[in-house]
Write a protein that holds these residues in place. Structure first.
Motif, mmCIF file in Angstrom:
data_model
loop_
_atom_site.group_PDB
_atom_site.id
_atom_site.type_symbol
_atom_site.label_atom_id
_atom_site.label_comp_id
_atom_site.label_asym_id
_atom_site.label_seq_id
_atom_site.Cartn_x
_atom_site.Cartn_y
_atom_site.Cartn_z
ATOM 1 N N ASP A 81 -14.366 0.281 7.615
ATOM 2 C CA ASP A 81 -15.722 0.382 8.131
ATOM 3 C C ASP A 81 -15.928 1.823 8.615
ATOM 4 O OD1 ASP A 81 -14.402 0.555 10.568
ATOM 5 O OD2 ASP A 81 -15.039 -1.417 11.266
ATOM 6 N N HIS A 82 -16.975 2.056 9.422
ATOM 7 C CA HIS A 82 -17.301 3.419 9.835
ATOM 8 C C HIS A 82 -16.183 4.095 10.615
ATOM 9 C CE1 HIS A 82 -18.214 1.261 13.577
ATOM 10 N NE2 HIS A 82 -18.009 2.422 14.169
ATOM 11 N N LEU A 221 -13.168 -10.492 0.288
ATOM 12 C CA LEU A 221 -11.750 -10.355 -0.012
ATOM 13 C C LEU A 221 -11.072 -9.338 0.904
ATOM 14 C CD1 LEU A 221 -12.348 -10.208 -3.835
ATOM 15 C CD2 LEU A 221 -11.442 -12.166 -2.597
ATOM 16 N N SER A 222 -9.752 -9.495 1.058
ATOM 17 C CA SER A 222 -8.968 -8.602 1.907
ATOM 18 C C SER A 222 -7.689 -8.199 1.169
ATOM 19 C CB SER A 222 -8.628 -9.291 3.228
ATOM 20 O OG SER A 222 -7.927 -8.425 4.096
ATOM 21 N N VAL A 223 -7.078 -7.104 1.601
ATOM 22 C CA VAL A 223 -5.824 -6.629 0.993
ATOM 23 C C VAL A 223 -4.795 -6.327 2.084
ATOM 24 C CG1 VAL A 223 -6.768 -5.796 -1.177
ATOM 25 C CG2 VAL A 223 -6.840 -4.304 0.815
ATOM 26 N N ALA A 243 0.263 1.909 10.959
ATOM 27 C CA ALA A 243 0.208 0.584 11.591
ATOM 28 C C ALA A 243 -1.165 0.322 12.204
ATOM 29 C CB ALA A 243 1.302 0.467 12.649
ATOM 30 N N ALA A 244 -1.725 1.322 12.885
ATOM 31 C CA ALA A 244 -3.054 1.155 13.483
ATOM 32 C C ALA A 244 -4.118 0.976 12.415
ATOM 33 C CB ALA A 244 -3.385 2.366 14.362
ATOM 34 N N ARG A 249 -8.047 -3.209 9.334
ATOM 35 C CA ARG A 249 -8.637 -3.473 8.017
ATOM 36 C C ARG A 249 -9.809 -4.436 8.116
ATOM 37 N NH1 ARG A 249 -3.983 -6.347 8.458
ATOM 38 N NH2 ARG A 249 -4.097 -8.599 8.057
ATOM 39 N N VAL A 250 -10.761 -4.271 7.192
ATOM 40 C CA VAL A 250 -11.917 -5.160 7.132
ATOM 41 C C VAL A 250 -12.036 -5.705 5.712
ATOM 42 C CG1 VAL A 250 -13.126 -3.898 8.952
ATOM 43 C CG2 VAL A 250 -13.537 -3.306 6.563
#
Length: 348
Positions: A81-82, A221-223, A243-244, A249-250
């Motif tokens: 995202d932003h 969907l996600s990865v 890690a951060a 993730r979005v």
């Protein structure tokens, strides 16, 4: 360019994007952010040319002393995202927005349609055309002063999938003064794609994204787990940042996949200054990353030769960030890219 080459390029781009995704009154709606010169805004948009019943969310940062006349609109890649442009923590070392602010440059980092705090229609409705159209409406709002300031110069800045959206927007609407493409090329590699593809799952099955997408919609969907394998070069990254990044993730949408190849013809119509910037070790979009890409990112000259055929009408410049992977903003030597980006944009 031959039809055979264009056909092969279309095939590669569809595969790359499949992997990566498979993965009004805007000022009145604004809410204050943590910095005194930044605001969270919501720009009303239409998905189909009708009433503006959807919205694009973004972080709008304007220098308090002198806003200037130029605005950079920042578009993140898939699964971001932003916040990709204003990465939190680490003393702001990885924030493109903070670097631009120190240079006196205004920015608007958006959540594309279907992402983050922006409207989330059914995933199949979020096409490449919709993404470009809603981005165009945001740019129009900025041009017309609907964000509280009328911007005379707008530079569109994309990363990865956001670069594909940005190229389509500029080639279709011709409404900006410059385009910066980062983390993308026209010849992605199958090996890099595979490293992403093995992580694809419905966002509803990923605990990190399940609550952020429409209930029952399996077209989001996600990865999970893909970042360390595909987005970073181990010698040019901080494990704590990786890690951060993974934790933030979005979801992306599947609806873009059927229409994304339409971005390729539009790049031939882009007639403003363009900077294409890649990390030399990007394993999806650069040959040096080892993922089978046909784009030569040895240096700026070889990258120029690879990308020049796709921008016949543009004033094209190229830049290669040594040792960096796909997510250039989060590389250890990211400041070199940030400096190059600001110098290029200010010269337009």
């Amino acid at each position: 360019m031959s039809l055979v080459r264009i056909s092969r390029t279309l095939t590669c781009v569809v595969a790359a994007v499949t992997a990566a995704i498979t993965l009004g009154a805007p000022v009145a709606d604004a809410a204050p952010a943590t910095l005194n010169n930044c605001t969270d805004i919501s720009v009303p948009v239409s998905l189909d040319g009708g009433p503006r019943t959807s919205h694009i969310a973004g972080r709008y940062c304007v220098p308090t002393a002198d806003p200037g006349t130029a605005l950079q609109v920042l578009v993140p890649g898939a699964t971001y995202d932003h916040s990709y442009w204003d990465f939190p923590g680490f003393g702001d070392r990885y924030s493109y927005v903070r670097h631009a602010s120190r240079a006196g440059t205004a920015t608007l980092a958006i959540d594309p349609i279907g992402v983050g705090e922006s409207s989330k229609p059914p995933g199949w409705q979020v096409s490449a055309t919709t993404a470009a159209s809603t981005l165009h409406q945001v740019i129009t709002a900025a041009r017309n002063g609907r964000l509280g300031h009328r911007w005379d110069k707008i530079v569109l800045v994309g990363h990865s999938f956001g670069s594909l959206t940005a190229m389509q927007e500029v080639g279709t609407y011709h409404d900006v003064d410059g385009l910066l493409v980062s983390g993308a090329s026209h010849a992605p590699g199958p090996g890099g794609i595979l490293q992403i593809q093995t992580s694809v799952r419905p966002a509803l099955h990923d605990p990190r994204t399940a609550r952020s997408v429409p209930a029952g919609d399996y077209t989001y969907l996600s990865v999970p787990g893909a970042r360390a394998r595909a987005f970073y070069a181990p010698r040019d990254s901080d494990p704590a940042v990786v890690a951060a990044d993974e934790a933030s993730r979005v979801a992306g949408t599947i609806g873009v996949l059927a229409t994304i190849p339409v971005f390729i013809p539009t790049t031939f119509e882009i007639d403003v200054p363009v900077l294409v910037a890649n990390g030399r070790a990007d394993n999806v979009f650069c040959a040096q990353g080892g993922g089978g890409s046909l784009t030569d990112c040895t240096d700026a000259r070889t990258l120029y030769r690879s990308e020049r055929p796709f921008f016949p009408e543009a004033d094209l410049s190229t830049y290669v960030l040594p040792a960096a992977g796909h997510s250039m903003n989060l590389a250890l030597n990211n400041q070199e890219f940030f400096e190059r980006a600001q110098r290029w944009a200010s010269a337009i």
